[in-house]
Design a protein around this motif. Structure first.
Motif, PDB file in Angstrom:
ATOM      1  N   ARG A  27      -3.459  21.592 -21.323  1.00 50.32           N
ATOM      2  CA  ARG A  27      -3.931  20.948 -20.380  1.00 50.32           C
ATOM      3  C   ARG A  27      -2.956  21.680 -19.013  1.00 50.32           C
ATOM      4  O   ARG A  27      -1.632  21.977 -19.518  1.00 50.32           O
ATOM      5  CB  ARG A  27      -3.326  19.531 -20.201  1.00 50.32           C
ATOM      6  CG  ARG A  27      -4.487  18.633 -20.947  1.00 50.32           C
ATOM      7  CD  ARG A  27      -3.799  17.356 -21.453  1.00 50.32           C
ATOM      8  NE  ARG A  27      -2.764  17.544 -22.361  1.00 50.32           N
ATOM      9  CZ  ARG A  27      -2.757  18.147 -23.709  1.00 50.32           C
ATOM     10  NH1 ARG A  27      -4.104  18.288 -24.125  1.00 50.32           N
ATOM     11  NH2 ARG A  27      -1.833  18.054 -24.541  1.00 50.32           N
ATOM     12  N   ASP A  37      -2.268  17.046 -10.437  1.00 51.57           N
ATOM     13  CA  ASP A  37      -3.610  16.932 -11.105  1.00 51.57           C
ATOM     14  C   ASP A  37      -3.583  17.719 -12.299  1.00 51.57           C
ATOM     15  O   ASP A  37      -2.645  18.462 -12.469  1.00 51.57           O
ATOM     16  CB  ASP A  37      -4.427  17.854 -10.088  1.00 51.57           C
ATOM     17  CG  ASP A  37      -5.750  17.328  -9.802  1.00 51.57           C
ATOM     18  OD1 ASP A  37      -6.444  16.332 -10.691  1.00 51.57           O
ATOM     19  OD2 ASP A  37      -6.583  17.599  -9.049  1.00 51.57           O
ATOM     20  N   TYR A  39      -5.816  19.445 -15.770  1.00 57.31           N
ATOM     21  CA  TYR A  39      -6.973  20.173 -16.082  1.00 57.31           C
ATOM     22  C   TYR A  39      -7.135  20.659 -17.503  1.00 57.31           C
ATOM     23  O   TYR A  39      -5.942  21.367 -17.829  1.00 57.31           O
ATOM     24  CB  TYR A  39      -7.593  21.449 -15.081  1.00 57.31           C
ATOM     25  CG  TYR A  39      -7.562  21.290 -13.853  1.00 57.31           C
ATOM     26  CD1 TYR A  39      -8.780  20.505 -13.176  1.00 57.31           C
ATOM     27  CD2 TYR A  39      -6.580  21.300 -12.854  1.00 57.31           C
ATOM     28  CE1 TYR A  39      -8.711  20.404 -11.813  1.00 57.31           C
ATOM     29  CE2 TYR A  39      -6.642  21.020 -11.264  1.00 57.31           C
ATOM     30  CZ  TYR A  39      -7.787  20.560 -11.038  1.00 57.31           C
ATOM     31  OH  TYR A  39      -8.009  20.278  -9.543  1.00 57.31           O
ATOM     32  N   ILE A  41      -8.033  23.156 -20.162  1.00 56.65           N
ATOM     33  CA  ILE A  41      -8.471  24.560 -20.191  1.00 56.65           C
ATOM     34  C   ILE A  41      -8.418  25.165 -21.504  1.00 56.65           C
ATOM     35  O   ILE A  41      -7.493  24.785 -22.344  1.00 56.65           O
ATOM     36  CB  ILE A  41      -7.701  25.248 -19.120  1.00 56.65           C
ATOM     37  CG1 ILE A  41      -6.211  25.510 -19.526  1.00 56.65           C
ATOM     38  CG2 ILE A  41      -7.782  24.790 -17.679  1.00 56.65           C
ATOM     39  CD1 ILE A  41      -5.396  26.709 -18.934  1.00 56.65           C
ATOM     40  N   THR A  54     -11.544  31.072 -14.812  1.00 59.24           N
ATOM     41  CA  THR A  54     -11.865  29.784 -14.004  1.00 59.24           C
ATOM     42  C   THR A  54     -13.062  30.366 -13.024  1.00 59.24           C
ATOM     43  O   THR A  54     -13.043  31.668 -12.677  1.00 59.24           O
ATOM     44  CB  THR A  54     -10.654  28.990 -13.350  1.00 59.24           C
ATOM     45  OG1 THR A  54     -11.095  27.872 -12.769  1.00 59.24           O
ATOM     46  CG2 THR A  54     -10.000  29.947 -12.345  1.00 59.24           C
ATOM     47  N   THR A  58     -11.630  23.655  -7.138  1.00 52.88           N
ATOM     48  CA  THR A  58     -10.334  22.767  -6.861  1.00 52.88           C
ATOM     49  C   THR A  58      -9.154  23.629  -7.517  1.00 52.88           C
ATOM     50  O   THR A  58      -8.180  23.457  -6.984  1.00 52.88           O
ATOM     51  CB  THR A  58     -10.833  21.230  -7.399  1.00 52.88           C
ATOM     52  OG1 THR A  58     -11.820  20.757  -6.477  1.00 52.88           O
ATOM     53  CG2 THR A  58      -9.370  20.407  -6.989  1.00 52.88           C
ATOM     54  N   LYS A  59      -9.496  23.503  -8.944  1.00 56.60           N
ATOM     55  CA  LYS A  59      -8.207  23.858  -9.774  1.00 56.60           C
ATOM     56  C   LYS A  59      -7.683  25.327  -8.946  1.00 56.60           C
ATOM     57  O   LYS A  59      -6.335  25.585  -8.875  1.00 56.60           O
ATOM     58  CB  LYS A  59      -8.620  24.231 -11.045  1.00 56.60           C
ATOM     59  CG  LYS A  59      -7.831  24.917 -11.941  1.00 56.60           C
ATOM     60  CD  LYS A  59      -8.136  24.968 -13.345  1.00 56.60           C
ATOM     61  CE  LYS A  59      -9.834  24.865 -13.423  1.00 56.60           C
ATOM     62  NZ  LYS A  59      -9.976  25.049 -14.748  1.00 56.60           N
TER      63      LYS A  59
END
Length: 140
Positions: A27, A37, A39, A41, A54, A58-59
């Motif tokens: 994460r 935030d 994500y 991954i 990616t 947003t990320k």
């Protein structure tokens, strides 16, 4: 005083890298304007850094606003668990020579998407723990 509690043991940096090398998912935590935030991954550990792929979104936008990140992996078996947290900085890999080298790593998207942007996380701090799993001791 003897106790029946087993809070876990601290991993050294080499042991933490062993966990990072074994795992392939974790994460990524970012923060923009004080708003965190996280994500999920997949990644690969390579030559002292963590790499992910990616797409614009947003990320990636959050990483370009604030390059300070945290990354966590957990590995769990029937009797043991490991947790490693990395804090450091992220950068988008832009050099074609670097991209050509990274394209040879075993880093593929989880889902059927084209992810052409590599992000490199350079650790500033790595800390991990190992836990022996078991039932909670009696309270009283």
């Amino acid at each position: 005083m003897e106790t029946d509690e087993r809070p876990g043991t601290v991993l050294d940096e080499q042991q933490s890298w062993s966990v990072l090398n074994r795992c392939g998912h974790g994460r990524l935590a970012v923060s923009v304007l004080g708003k965190p935030d996280i994500y999920p991954i997949n990644y690969v550990a390579d030559e002292g850094v963590l790499l992910m792929r990616t797409n614009p979104g947003t990320k990636l936008a959050e990483l370009t606003v604030n390059a300070n990140v945290a990354f966590e992996v957990d590995e769990v078996s029937d009797a043991e668990a490991w947790s490693v947290v990395v804090t450091g900085t992220a950068r988008v890999v832009e050099s074609q020579a670097e991209i050509d080298r990274l394209d040879k790593l075993p880093l593929k998207p989880w889902i059927p998407t084209r992810k052409y942007t590599y992000v490199e996380i350079t650790p500033e701090r790595i800390h991990g723990r190992h836990f022996e799993l078991g039932e909670e001791p009696e309270r009283y």
